[in-house]
Motif scaffolding. Structure first.
Motif, PDB file in Angstrom:
ATOM      1  N   GLY A   1      11.838  25.975   9.330  1.00  0.00           N
ATOM      2  CA  GLY A   1      12.161  24.559   9.197  1.00  0.00           C
ATOM      3  C   GLY A   1      11.853  24.055   7.798  1.00  0.00           C
ATOM      4  N   LYS A   2      11.735  22.747   7.700  1.00  0.00           N
ATOM      5  CA  LYS A   2      11.446  22.103   6.412  1.00  0.00           C
ATOM      6  C   LYS A   2      10.248  21.180   6.579  1.00  0.00           C
ATOM      7  CE  LYS A   2      15.663  20.474   6.630  1.00  0.00           C
ATOM      8  NZ  LYS A   2      16.904  19.751   6.400  1.00  0.00           N
ATOM      9  N   ASN A   3       9.418  21.104   5.550  1.00  0.00           N
ATOM     10  CA  ASN A   3       8.344  20.128   5.501  1.00  0.00           C
ATOM     11  C   ASN A   3       8.615  19.244   4.285  1.00  0.00           C
ATOM     12  OD1 ASN A   3       5.849  18.907   6.223  1.00  0.00           O
ATOM     13  ND2 ASN A   3       4.914  19.970   4.507  1.00  0.00           N
ATOM     14  N   ILE A   4       8.770  17.956   4.511  1.00  0.00           N
ATOM     15  CA  ILE A   4       9.134  17.023   3.444  1.00  0.00           C
ATOM     16  C   ILE A   4       8.007  16.008   3.304  1.00  0.00           C
ATOM     17  CG2 ILE A   4      10.827  15.301   2.701  1.00  0.00           C
ATOM     18  CD1 ILE A   4      12.758  16.838   4.739  1.00  0.00           C
ATOM     19  N   THR A   5       7.537  15.806   2.084  1.00  0.00           N
ATOM     20  CA  THR A   5       6.488  14.832   1.813  1.00  0.00           C
ATOM     21  C   THR A   5       7.100  13.632   1.099  1.00  0.00           C
ATOM     22  OG1 THR A   5       4.855  16.596   1.585  1.00  0.00           O
ATOM     23  CG2 THR A   5       4.260  14.450   0.684  1.00  0.00           C
ATOM     24  N   LEU A   6       6.856  12.454   1.654  1.00  0.00           N
ATOM     25  CA  LEU A   6       7.360  11.217   1.064  1.00  0.00           C
ATOM     26  C   LEU A   6       6.185  10.336   0.651  1.00  0.00           C
ATOM     27  CD1 LEU A   6       9.968  10.285   3.841  1.00  0.00           C
ATOM     28  CD2 LEU A   6      10.426  11.493   1.707  1.00  0.00           C
ATOM     29  N   GLN A   7       6.310   9.671  -0.478  1.00  0.00           N
ATOM     30  CA  GLN A   7       5.368   8.623  -0.871  1.00  0.00           C
ATOM     31  C   GLN A   7       6.070   7.307  -0.558  1.00  0.00           C
ATOM     32  OE1 GLN A   7       2.199   9.042  -1.970  1.00  0.00           O
ATOM     33  NE2 GLN A   7       2.534  11.223  -1.646  1.00  0.00           N
ATOM     34  N   VAL A   8       5.529   6.550   0.377  1.00  0.00           N
ATOM     35  CA  VAL A   8       6.188   5.330   0.856  1.00  0.00           C
ATOM     36  C   VAL A   8       5.326   4.118   0.533  1.00  0.00           C
ATOM     37  CG1 VAL A   8       7.105   4.130   2.874  1.00  0.00           C
ATOM     38  CG2 VAL A   8       7.294   6.624   2.723  1.00  0.00           C
ATOM     39  N   GLU A   9       5.904   3.143  -0.119  1.00  0.00           N
ATOM     40  CA  GLU A   9       5.245   1.863  -0.373  1.00  0.00           C
ATOM     41  C   GLU A   9       5.604   0.936   0.781  1.00  0.00           C
ATOM     42  OE1 GLU A   9       2.790  -0.708  -2.088  1.00  0.00           O
ATOM     43  OE2 GLU A   9       3.216   1.208  -3.046  1.00  0.00           O
ATOM     44  N   ALA A  10       4.589   0.533   1.541  1.00  0.00           N
ATOM     45  CA  ALA A  10       4.822  -0.321   2.706  1.00  0.00           C
ATOM     46  C   ALA A  10       3.556  -1.120   2.999  1.00  0.00           C
ATOM     47  CB  ALA A  10       5.193   0.529   3.916  1.00  0.00           C
ATOM     48  N   PRO A  11       3.711  -2.263   3.655  1.00  0.00           N
ATOM     49  CA  PRO A  11       2.545  -3.092   3.962  1.00  0.00           C
ATOM     50  C   PRO A  11       1.654  -2.546   5.084  1.00  0.00           C
ATOM     51  CG  PRO A  11       4.571  -4.209   4.613  1.00  0.00           C
ATOM     52  CD  PRO A  11       4.961  -2.943   3.937  1.00  0.00           C
ATOM     53  N   SER A  12       2.170  -1.613   5.899  1.00  0.00           N
ATOM     54  CA  SER A  12       1.367  -1.070   7.004  1.00  0.00           C
ATOM     55  C   SER A  12       1.797   0.355   7.335  1.00  0.00           C
ATOM     56  CB  SER A  12       1.529  -1.945   8.252  1.00  0.00           C
ATOM     57  OG  SER A  12       2.840  -1.803   8.776  1.00  0.00           O
TER      58      SER A  12
ATOM     59  N   MET B   1       0.842  -1.175   0.000  1.00  0.00           N
ATOM     60  CA  MET B   1       0.000   0.000   0.000  1.00  0.00           C
ATOM     61  C   MET B   1       0.890   1.241   0.000  1.00  0.00           C
ATOM     62  SD  MET B   1      -3.088   0.684   2.605  1.00  0.00           S
ATOM     63  CE  MET B   1      -4.474   1.463   1.882  1.00  0.00           C
ATOM     64  N   LYS B   2       0.411   2.300  -0.615  1.00  0.00           N
ATOM     65  CA  LYS B   2       1.180   3.548  -0.683  1.00  0.00           C
ATOM     66  C   LYS B   2       0.660   4.530   0.362  1.00  0.00           C
ATOM     67  CE  LYS B   2       2.467   4.847  -4.640  1.00  0.00           C
ATOM     68  NZ  LYS B   2       2.606   5.346  -6.002  1.00  0.00           N
ATOM     69  N   TYR B   3       1.578   5.101   1.125  1.00  0.00           N
ATOM     70  CA  TYR B   3       1.247   6.059   2.173  1.00  0.00           C
ATOM     71  C   TYR B   3       1.932   7.391   1.900  1.00  0.00           C
ATOM     72  CZ  TYR B   3      -0.249   1.929   4.747  1.00  0.00           C
ATOM     73  OH  TYR B   3      -0.874   0.772   5.120  1.00  0.00           O
ATOM     74  N   THR B   4       1.243   8.465   2.232  1.00  0.00           N
ATOM     75  CA  THR B   4       1.837   9.795   2.180  1.00  0.00           C
ATOM     76  C   THR B   4       2.330  10.120   3.583  1.00  0.00           C
ATOM     77  OG1 THR B   4       0.357  10.483   0.419  1.00  0.00           O
ATOM     78  CG2 THR B   4       1.446  12.234   1.685  1.00  0.00           C
ATOM     79  N   VAL B   5       3.615  10.390   3.674  1.00  0.00           N
ATOM     80  CA  VAL B   5       4.233  10.653   4.973  1.00  0.00           C
ATOM     81  C   VAL B   5       4.780  12.080   4.971  1.00  0.00           C
ATOM     82  CG1 VAL B   5       5.979   9.902   6.621  1.00  0.00           C
ATOM     83  CG2 VAL B   5       4.879   8.215   5.130  1.00  0.00           C
ATOM     84  N   GLN B   6       4.454  12.822   6.016  1.00  0.00           N
ATOM     85  CA  GLN B   6       4.977  14.175   6.201  1.00  0.00           C
ATOM     86  C   GLN B   6       6.075  14.126   7.251  1.00  0.00           C
ATOM     87  OE1 GLN B   6       3.963  16.989   4.552  1.00  0.00           O
ATOM     88  NE2 GLN B   6       2.562  15.739   3.352  1.00  0.00           N
ATOM     89  N   VAL B   7       7.210  14.715   6.921  1.00  0.00           N
ATOM     90  CA  VAL B   7       8.313  14.834   7.873  1.00  0.00           C
ATOM     91  C   VAL B   7       8.540  16.323   8.107  1.00  0.00           C
ATOM     92  CG1 VAL B   7      10.728  14.322   8.368  1.00  0.00           C
ATOM     93  CG2 VAL B   7       9.363  12.698   7.016  1.00  0.00           C
ATOM     94  N   LYS B   8       8.368  16.740   9.340  1.00  0.00           N
ATOM     95  CA  LYS B   8       8.606  18.133   9.728  1.00  0.00           C
ATOM     96  C   LYS B   8       9.963  18.178  10.415  1.00  0.00           C
ATOM     97  CE  LYS B   8       6.882  21.414  13.117  1.00  0.00           C
ATOM     98  NZ  LYS B   8       5.826  21.649  14.104  1.00  0.00           N
ATOM     99  N   VAL B   9      10.868  18.988   9.885  1.00  0.00           N
ATOM    100  CA  VAL B   9      12.214  19.128  10.442  1.00  0.00           C
ATOM    101  C   VAL B   9      12.375  20.563  10.928  1.00  0.00           C
ATOM    102  CG1 VAL B   9      14.690  18.940   9.966  1.00  0.00           C
ATOM    103  CG2 VAL B   9      13.084  17.406   8.792  1.00  0.00           C
ATOM    104  N   MET B  10      12.746  20.708  12.195  1.00  0.00           N
ATOM    105  CA  MET B  10      12.898  22.038  12.797  1.00  0.00           C
ATOM    106  C   MET B  10      14.211  22.117  13.554  1.00  0.00           C
ATOM    107  SD  MET B  10      10.190  23.795  12.028  1.00  0.00           S
ATOM    108  CE  MET B  10      10.263  25.163  13.166  1.00  0.00           C
ATOM    109  N   PRO B  11      14.759  23.332  13.683  1.00  0.00           N
ATOM    110  CA  PRO B  11      15.968  23.487  14.492  1.00  0.00           C
ATOM    111  C   PRO B  11      15.652  23.185  15.960  1.00  0.00           C
ATOM    112  CG  PRO B  11      15.335  25.588  13.469  1.00  0.00           C
ATOM    113  CD  PRO B  11      14.313  24.589  13.092  1.00  0.00           C
ATOM    114  N   LEU B  12      16.618  22.632  16.668  1.00  0.00           N
ATOM    115  CA  LEU B  12      16.442  22.386  18.098  1.00  0.00           C
ATOM    116  C   LEU B  12      16.116  23.697  18.806  1.00  0.00           C
ATOM    117  CD1 LEU B  12      19.422  19.942  18.719  1.00  0.00           C
ATOM    118  CD2 LEU B  12      16.989  19.373  18.704  1.00  0.00           C
ATOM    119  N   LYS B  13      15.234  23.631  19.774  1.00  0.00           N
ATOM    120  CA  LYS B  13      14.798  24.839  20.476  1.00  0.00           C
ATOM    121  C   LYS B  13      15.946  25.544  21.196  1.00  0.00           C
ATOM    122  CE  LYS B  13      10.069  23.157  21.133  1.00  0.00           C
ATOM    123  NZ  LYS B  13      10.099  22.299  19.981  1.00  0.00           N
TER     124      LYS B  13
END
Length: 82
Positions: free
Chosen positions: A41-52, A1-13
Motif C-alpha cells: 500500500g501507500k503511507n502518505i504524510t500530510l501537514q494540515v493547518e486547521a483549527p482542530s 494549528m498545524k497537524y501531522t496526518v498519516q493516510v494509509k491507503v491499501m488495496p481492498l481485501k
C-alpha cells in the motif's frame, strides 16, 4: 494549528494485489516460507493547518476521497498526531 496526518491507503481485501503477490514470490524464493501473505500500500504524510484535530481529519479524509485513494480499488485510514 498545524497537524501531522498519516493516510494509509491499501488495496481492498477482496481484490488481488499483483505487487504484493510479486513480493510474496520473491520472499518465497529467498527461503522466507513463514510469510503467508503480502499486501502493498501507500503511507502518505500530510501537514494540515486547521483549527482542530477534527477539522484536520476532515481535510485529510476529503483529500483521500478526492485524490489519494481510488475507492473502487482501495480503502484508506486517517490518523492525526497532535
Amino acid at each position: 494549528m498545524k497537524y501531522t496526518v498519516q493516510v494509509k491507503v491499501m488495496p481492498l481485501k477482496e481484490l488481488l494485489d499483483p505487487q504484493g503477490k510479486a513480493v510474496m514470490g520473491g520472499l518465497s524464493n529467498l527461503g522466507l516460507k513463514a510469510i503467508e501473505d503480502v499486501r502493498i500500500g501507500k503511507n502518505i504524510t500530510l501537514q494540515v493547518e486547521a483549527p482542530s484535530v477534527d477539522e484536520a481529519r476532515q481535510v485529510a479524509e476529503e483529500a483521500s476521497k478526492k485524490l489519494l485513494a481510488n475507492p473502487v480499488m482501495e480503502y484508506f485510514e486517517v490518523s492525526v498526531a497532535e
